[in-house]
Design a protein around this motif. Sequence first.
Motif, PDB file in Angstrom:
ATOM      1  N   ASP A   1      41.783  36.488  32.615  1.00 31.59           N
ATOM      2  CA  ASP A   1      43.168  36.252  33.021  1.00 31.59           C
ATOM      3  C   ASP A   1      43.261  34.994  33.891  1.00 31.59           C
ATOM      4  O   ASP A   1      44.236  34.769  34.579  1.00 31.59           O
ATOM      5  CB  ASP A   1      43.651  37.498  33.782  1.00 31.59           C
TER       6      ASP A   1
ATOM      7  N   GLY B   1      43.567  33.396  36.624  1.00 30.08           N
ATOM      8  CA  GLY B   1      43.851  33.494  38.063  1.00 30.08           C
ATOM      9  C   GLY B   1      43.152  34.654  38.754  1.00 30.08           C
ATOM     10  O   GLY B   1      42.644  34.504  39.877  1.00 30.08           O
ATOM     11  N   SER B   2      43.113  35.812  38.084  1.00 27.28           N
ATOM     12  CA  SER B   2      42.535  36.995  38.754  1.00 27.28           C
ATOM     13  C   SER B   2      41.058  37.197  38.419  1.00 27.28           C
ATOM     14  O   SER B   2      40.434  38.127  38.922  1.00 27.28           O
ATOM     15  CB  SER B   2      43.324  38.243  38.363  1.00 27.28           C
ATOM     16  N   ASP B   3      40.502  36.335  37.570  1.00 26.34           N
ATOM     17  CA  ASP B   3      39.089  36.521  37.178  1.00 26.34           C
ATOM     18  C   ASP B   3      38.165  36.394  38.380  1.00 26.34           C
ATOM     19  O   ASP B   3      38.501  35.780  39.394  1.00 26.34           O
ATOM     20  CB  ASP B   3      38.675  35.451  36.147  1.00 26.34           C
TER      21      ASP B   3
ATOM     22  N   LYS C   1      36.957  28.373  39.411  1.00 27.20           N
ATOM     23  CA  LYS C   1      38.016  29.399  39.388  1.00 27.20           C
ATOM     24  C   LYS C   1      39.335  28.802  38.889  1.00 27.20           C
ATOM     25  O   LYS C   1      40.071  29.420  38.125  1.00 27.20           O
ATOM     26  CB  LYS C   1      38.181  29.988  40.783  1.00 27.20           C
TER      27      LYS C   1
ATOM     28  N   ALA D   1      38.453  40.602  36.281  1.00 25.60           N
ATOM     29  CA  ALA D   1      38.427  41.239  37.610  1.00 25.60           C
ATOM     30  C   ALA D   1      37.994  42.698  37.506  1.00 25.60           C
ATOM     31  O   ALA D   1      37.266  43.209  38.366  1.00 25.60           O
ATOM     32  CB  ALA D   1      39.807  41.139  38.252  1.00 25.60           C
ATOM     33  N   SER D   2      38.409  43.345  36.388  1.00 30.86           N
ATOM     34  CA  SER D   2      38.081  44.771  36.227  1.00 30.86           C
ATOM     35  C   SER D   2      36.578  44.994  36.050  1.00 30.86           C
ATOM     36  O   SER D   2      36.091  46.109  36.222  1.00 30.86           O
ATOM     37  CB  SER D   2      38.831  45.345  35.028  1.00 30.86           C
TER      38      SER D   2
END
Length: 463
Positions: free
Chosen positions: A150, A152-154, A186, A235-236
């Motif tokens: 994703d 941004g959220s990685d 990032k 991120a998950s």
Amino acid sequence: MIGFRELLLLNNDGKIIWRTGPWNGRKFSGVPGMKAVSIMQFEFEENSEEIIYSFEMLNASLYSRVVMNSSGIAQRFVWAETTKTWNVFWSFPDDYCDKFNECGPFGFCDANTAPMCNCMTPGFAPKNKQAWDFRDGSDGCVRNRSSKLDCGSDGFLPLKNMKLPESSKAFVDQTKNLSECGEICKKKCSCAAYANMDVTEGGSGCLIWEMDLVDMRRYADSEDGGQDLYVRVAASDLGESPMTKSSKNSSGSNNKVVKLVGITIGASVVLIFLIILFHLMRKKLQRLKKLESDIPAPEKRVKDFTLKDGVVVPNKRDYYGETKTDELELPLFDFMTLVMATNNFSNSSKLGQGGFGCVYKGTLKEGEVVAVKRLSRISDQGIEELKNEVQLIAKLQHRNLVRVLGCCIEAEEKLLVYEFMENKSLDMFLFDKEKNVTQLENQTRDHMWDCSRDSLSSSRFKI
Ligand SMILES: Nc1ncnc2c1ncn2[C@@H]1O[C@H](COP(=O)(O)OP(=O)(O)OP(=O)(O)O)[C@@H](O)[C@H]1O
């Protein structure tokens, strides 16, 4: 700058056979045999015109050489003077994992696992499961569907002791440190991984891969080779990862230390508390024992009686207990108290003699004057009779009747304590030979009978 410094062996078709891995400031990160040794020093120089890899023997009497044989194996030899032979110092490629790209894109090779090809977990899985199971890892790994990036959220999965991916197209910035490198990666959504260029002096420089990561290898420890590599994952996937175990080892061990300290302190507190408790209990026990030894033996112990609904019942409280009940209680006197009060039942204290024993005048410590009836030992009056008497007198409370103040039963001794009557007993006036009854006026005698009758009828106890 694009592309980073490493040695490649190509075949005639230009295909890479093996690669040494980037020079990390100490050695080529994929050649474990290049460990720092005292006899030689490796150097890597880079300028606008050339890139030079060289070595220097620190002892001029020692000799070493690097040879590439016709099979494509590079070997360093050292001259052994004693045996007059060339010994192999290191050889490259050394094993299956040194072959180029054996485990495909995003796969990495580990000689200590079976199969040797592995996917980074979590987040990746074999692309061709069947081939993978047949020990063909060349198709490599792909991201799981659930591990969607994703940007941004990685996050980044830190992998330890890795031979860095093939870096001919990697982006290089020598001026950036690791955290700046991470920031750049990032922000660049296409950045797949980043690492330090140089691992000496705490690490420096920035390497960024914006393509598939190929030909990675994991070593058992950092001494063998490799360095930290940070791979972009969803991120998950950044939860508990077995891949990050080694990187978490330090924080894990810190946690262990914290836990250990916590447990030790907790255990100490509990131990101290138990010791104090034990000490207090022992003291209390000692006090109780002392108290027990101070009171008469059980068989000599005075029984306490409580008057309840006209029946004398033993009170459950102990001799020295402090409990009070709402029931009508008859105070207990200590035998010694009565001995002292009556001057050891001396004749001079004697008030008279009744059917069950002598009555003595006594003075309690508080100064109260009492009459103590000591039941004769030869008297038939036993505990039952005593109980009856106590019961009867206690209930016959009247201003004109003598009040029983308490009793004492101790071993063979049975005593009743009354309030002291200055004017002695009524029978003395009625039947005393010296004071002839006829001397009493009829009116006085009638009045006395009236009072007696009145006393009995107005008491709680009906006769
Ligand atoms: N409370 C008292 N105050 C002063 N003197 C008392 C008291 N109680 C008893 N006496 C004296 O002790 C004597 C004996 O009393 P006690 O009650 O034992 O005998 P009793 O009533 O004459 O006979 P019985 O034993 O049959 O009841 C009495 O005659 C009295 O002189």
